[in-house]
Structure formats: C-alpha cells, structure tokens
Scaffold this active site. Structure first.
Site, PDB file in Angstrom:
ATOM      1  CB  ALA A  58      32.409  56.975  52.688  1.00 26.22           C
ATOM      2  CE  LYS A 221      39.283  42.267  36.715  1.00 27.30           C
ATOM      3  NZ  LYS A 221      40.126  42.908  35.980  1.00 27.30           N
TER       4      LYS A 221
END
Ligand code: NAP
Ligand code: HSE
Length: 450
Positions: A58, A221
């Site tokens: 996609a 993170k």
C-alpha cells in the site's frame, strides 16, 4: 525442503508454505525491506525455514511504487485496509508512519488475526497499550525491532538476553538525526540547518523533523525501552522532553574545553520512589562509551543488576539498517507463527499480568548534575551572591570557571553536583533576578556516571 543433516535417522522437515506479507509503505524503510527480502531471499529462507514473500503493497503514489517493484507480481493499492483484510496475507508490515491510517490498519490487521511488524515508534509509544492488548486477545505477534535504534537488536536484548536482570538504568543515543547534527556541528562547525537538510536527504529524519530535533522521536523510543526494562505500561505522556533546537554552539565548545561532549540522551532510571524518563541534551565525559558515538550511529547502555553495564552500538537510522531489523522480525514471525501463543516472548518483555504501575517521576523530581552558564557584570560580590542562592537551595558547586566577555562583563560557568531539578530551577529563577546578571541562565544536565 530443508533436511536435518545432524541426525541421519531423523526425518527431513516438511517444506512449509511461504509466509505472505502485506507491506504498508514503500518509502525509505519499506523500499529497503523490499530490497533485502529480494536480495537475500535464499539466506533468509534458510534461517526462517520458509520463504518470506511480499504479496501486496500500500502506497499513496502507485506509479512510483511500480517503478521500484518492476515486473514482480505484487498487488499495489492506495488502501491499506484492503491489505489488513486480505485473507491471503499472514503478516502486515506497517511502514507508513504516523498515527492515523497506521493505527486503523494495524488494529484491523490484528482483529483479522494477522501478525504485525512495525517500525513506527510514535504509534507504539502513543497507542502501544491498546495495540498489545488487542494482539494478546487475538493471539497474534506484534514485533517492533526497527522502532528503536534502527539496525541494533536492542529489543531482542531487552526482551530476551537480559531476562535474568533487574534493570537499573538505560541511557542511549537513540536518534540518528540529532546525533548526526551534533557531530557535524562539533567536528566541522556546520550550521544546524545545513546538517538537518543532509539528514533528511539521507532518509534519517522523520516526516516531521521537529520530532527528531525536539527530542520527541527519542522519547517515543525511550518510552518503549523503559516499558521493557521495568515492566511498566507505555507512558509517553509522562516523559520529560527537551530537544537540541535551543542548544548553542558556544556550550558545545565550553563543554569540550571542560572535558565533556554534549549528546541528546534518552535516560530511564529506576529509583526507590519511581522512574525517571527523560530526553535532553546531556554533558557526558569524553571517556564515556557514548561520547565517541558519532554521525547517525546509535548506542544504548543498559545496566542490569546481574550483568552490569552492557553496550549496544550500530546504525540507528536509514534504509538498510532499519530494513535489517524489519526483516529480522519477519523471520521471528515466520519461525514462531505456529508456536502456542502462551509460549511466545511477551511483547514488552514482562508477562502482561505482571506489568506494574510504578510512578514516572515529574520533571522537578529528576536528579542530575548541572551545567550553568551566564553572563554577569564583572564586579565584587557577584560570585558571593550566586553562591549564596545555590547554597540556600542546598546545591553544591563542583567547579566554576570565569572568563572575560567584554570590558566590564564576564562569562561564568558552574558545574553543580547532583541536585533535584526543582531546586535547581528555583535557584536559577532567583539568580536570574540579580541585577548584575546580563543574560539568560543556560542550564544543561550533566551525567558523570554514564
Ligand atoms: P517514508 O520514506 O516517508 O515512507 C513512507 C511510505 O508510506 C511511502 O511509501 C508512502 O507512500 C507511504 N504512505 C504514507 N502514508 C500513506 C497512506 N496514508 N496511505 C498509503 N501509503 C502511505 O518514511 P520512512 O522513513 O520509510 O518511515 C516509515 C516508518 O519507519 C515511520 O514510522 C518511521 O518513524 C519509521 N522509521 C524510519 C527510519 C528511517 O531511518 N527512515 C528508521 C526507523 C524507523 P508514497 O511514497 O506513495 O507517498
Ligand atoms: N528519525 C529517526 C532517527 C529514524 O533519526 O533516529 C530512526 O528511528
């Protein structure tokens, strides 16, 4: 067919059907993943025990995707939902970034019983609890090695290699773009914007580079690392975040003369009263293993009570290092797909029912050493007044340098011993009010033990 050569009497393993991948996004990381799976197909299949095949992609721009895919028979669509619902897809790899379409498609894939691999730290830092809960209910894997520190297998280390330990702290350079900017500013004196443009050209920067510069990407993170270190829910909203946009070249130079380097660090530390979760420019000693980590390289120091300090180093961003981590996750999924879900490694390293709500400490409760720089009128009593304010706040001065600025002014730099951030901020507010102070007080944190 992959034969077991070690035991002649043992039956050869049955050939297993390929694992069918739907790729959402074919940009820097998606394109890299495509290339790695194509170029290393045989070696990867030897490891995974089956081939890993991209069956659908996609993107927004179909023509651009077709150019990269060439003659390969891959379905290309602009609607990722089609892939999330395609019964002929086993694993959805989300590499579009952002939180809107990515979240919808990932959640749908999970509800359709598909495994998910993603490099999207923003998605997991903000919606990880919901995503991991849904994955648990649907018995599917969500793998995210590429979401933290690019090609470094830090998730594998945190989830598996360090399982014996009670983790004390983590400190890492976990944003390649800002490390690249700081390194180039320091070594070549390049201006901030020139280096940022180069990081964007090299594919390191986020779609919105303020995420890199303002420390948001590193905090995404760090949030994930902290969950895996301490067995706590994902809590990005409680992270204390400061980026490098206000960092002045002058402080990089002063730090160097004092024997320090300034790095944007993500720090997660366990204390008796809670957990510190913070991202900010930090002075670290030149002798620290993190001080020589330059360019887009990342490094993470993890301190466990049993193992002591461990260091992980490698390329933290870019096409191939990140694709390396995505493909490693795909190999894990291919190997473990048929395993009993109860026997898989927990998403965030701890069993979901063992996750604890340990408080994340507020910014004012952080403890650190500090660097202060200010310009003052050069006259008697100046140092005495500043020292008095610091002493009244219970803050001890480690060292101080003063150098002339102009005829009647001086620059003063203080290195302060470890103190509570709230006390330091209050002292700075009081110092700022002194009539002889001629500049804003610059405050940076210093970590001597990292
Ligand atoms: P990128 O180069 O901008 O690629 C994004 C891809 O997603 C493009 O192919 C784009 O299609 C497609 N896309 C975006 N929105 C879409 C939508 N609504 N519908 C369909 N397709 C869509 O981004 P990237 O650097 O590869 O980053 C991807 C993810 O990896 C992000 O979550 C990022 O944080 C993470 N990550 C990146 C790095 C790195 O070094 N770049 C490292 C670690 C993790 P078009 O090309 O047709 O527009
Ligand atoms: N923008 C990120 C960085 C990509 O610079 O580190 C890797 O996660």
């Amino acid at each position: 067919m992959i034969a077991d050569k070690k035991k002649p009497g043992k039956k050869a393993r049955k050939a297993t059907a390929p694992i069918r991948v739907g790729l959402l996004g074919l940009g820097v990381v998606g394109g890299g993943t495509w290339k790695v799976l194509r170029n290393n197909a045989a070696e990867i299949a030897r490891r995974a025990g089956r081939s890993i095949e991209i069956r659908a992609v996609a993107v927004r721009d179909i023509e651009k995707a077709r150019k990269l895919l060439g003659d390969e028979k891959v379905k290309v669509t602009t609607d990722g939902m089609e892939i999330a619902r395609d019964p002929k897809i086993d694993v959805v790899v989300e590499l579009i970034g952002g939180e809107t379409a990515a979240r919808e498609w990932v959640m749908e894939a999970i509800h359709q019983g598909k495994h998910v691999v993603t490099a999207n730290k923003a998605l997991l830092a903000l919606h990880g609890n919901e995503i991991f809960d849904a994955a648990d209910e649907n018995n599917v894997m969500v793998a995210f090695e590429a979401a933290v520190a690019g090609g470094i297998p830090i998730i594998k280390a945190m989830r598996e290699g360090l399982s014996a330990n009670r983790i004390d702290w983590i400190a890492g350079i976990i944003n390649g773009t800002t490390n690249f900017i700081l390194s180039e500013m320091q070594s070549r004196g390049e201006p901030f914007n020139t280096v940022l443009a180069e990081a964007q050209r090299l594919g390191y920067a986020e779609a919105d580079p303020t995420f890199d510069i303002e420390g948001v990407d590193a905090a995404h993170k760090l949030t994930l690392l902290a969950s895996m270190a301490f067995g706590i829910p994902v809590q990005f909203d409680k992270a204390c975040i400061e980026g490098i946009s206000k960092l002045e070249a002058e402080d990089i130079q002063h730090a160097a003369r004092l024997g320090y380097r300034i790095k944007l660090l993500g720090i997660a530390r366990r204390r008796d009263d809670g957990i510190e979760l913070r991202v900010h420019p930090t002075l670290i000693r030149m002798s620290s293993p993190l001080a020589s980590v330059d360019g887009a390289m990342n490094a993470v120091l993890v301190h466990g009570d049993i193992v002591g300090p461990t260091l992980y180093y490698g390329q933290g961003a870019g096409e191939m290092p990140t694709a390396s981590a995505v493909v490693a996750d795909l190999v894990d999924v291919a190997r473990l797909e048929s395993a009993d879900p109860e026997h898989r490694v927990p998403y965030l390293a701890f069993q979901p029912d063992a996750v604890e709500d340990i408080p994340i400490l507020a910014a004012e409760d952080i403890e650190s050493a500090y660097y202060l720089r200010l310009r003052v009128a050069d006259r008697p009593g100046v140092l005495a007044d500043i020292s008095r304010i610091l002493a009244e706040a219970g803050i001890s001065i480690g060292s101080m340098i003063q150098e002339p600025y102009q005829a009647d002014e001086a620059t003063i730099i203080f290195l302060l011993h470890r103190a509570r951030e709230g006390s330091v901020m209050q002292a700075i507010e009081n110092i700022q009010k002194l009539p002889f102070v001629r500049s804003e007080v610059t405050r940076l944190r210093v970590e001597e033990q990292i």
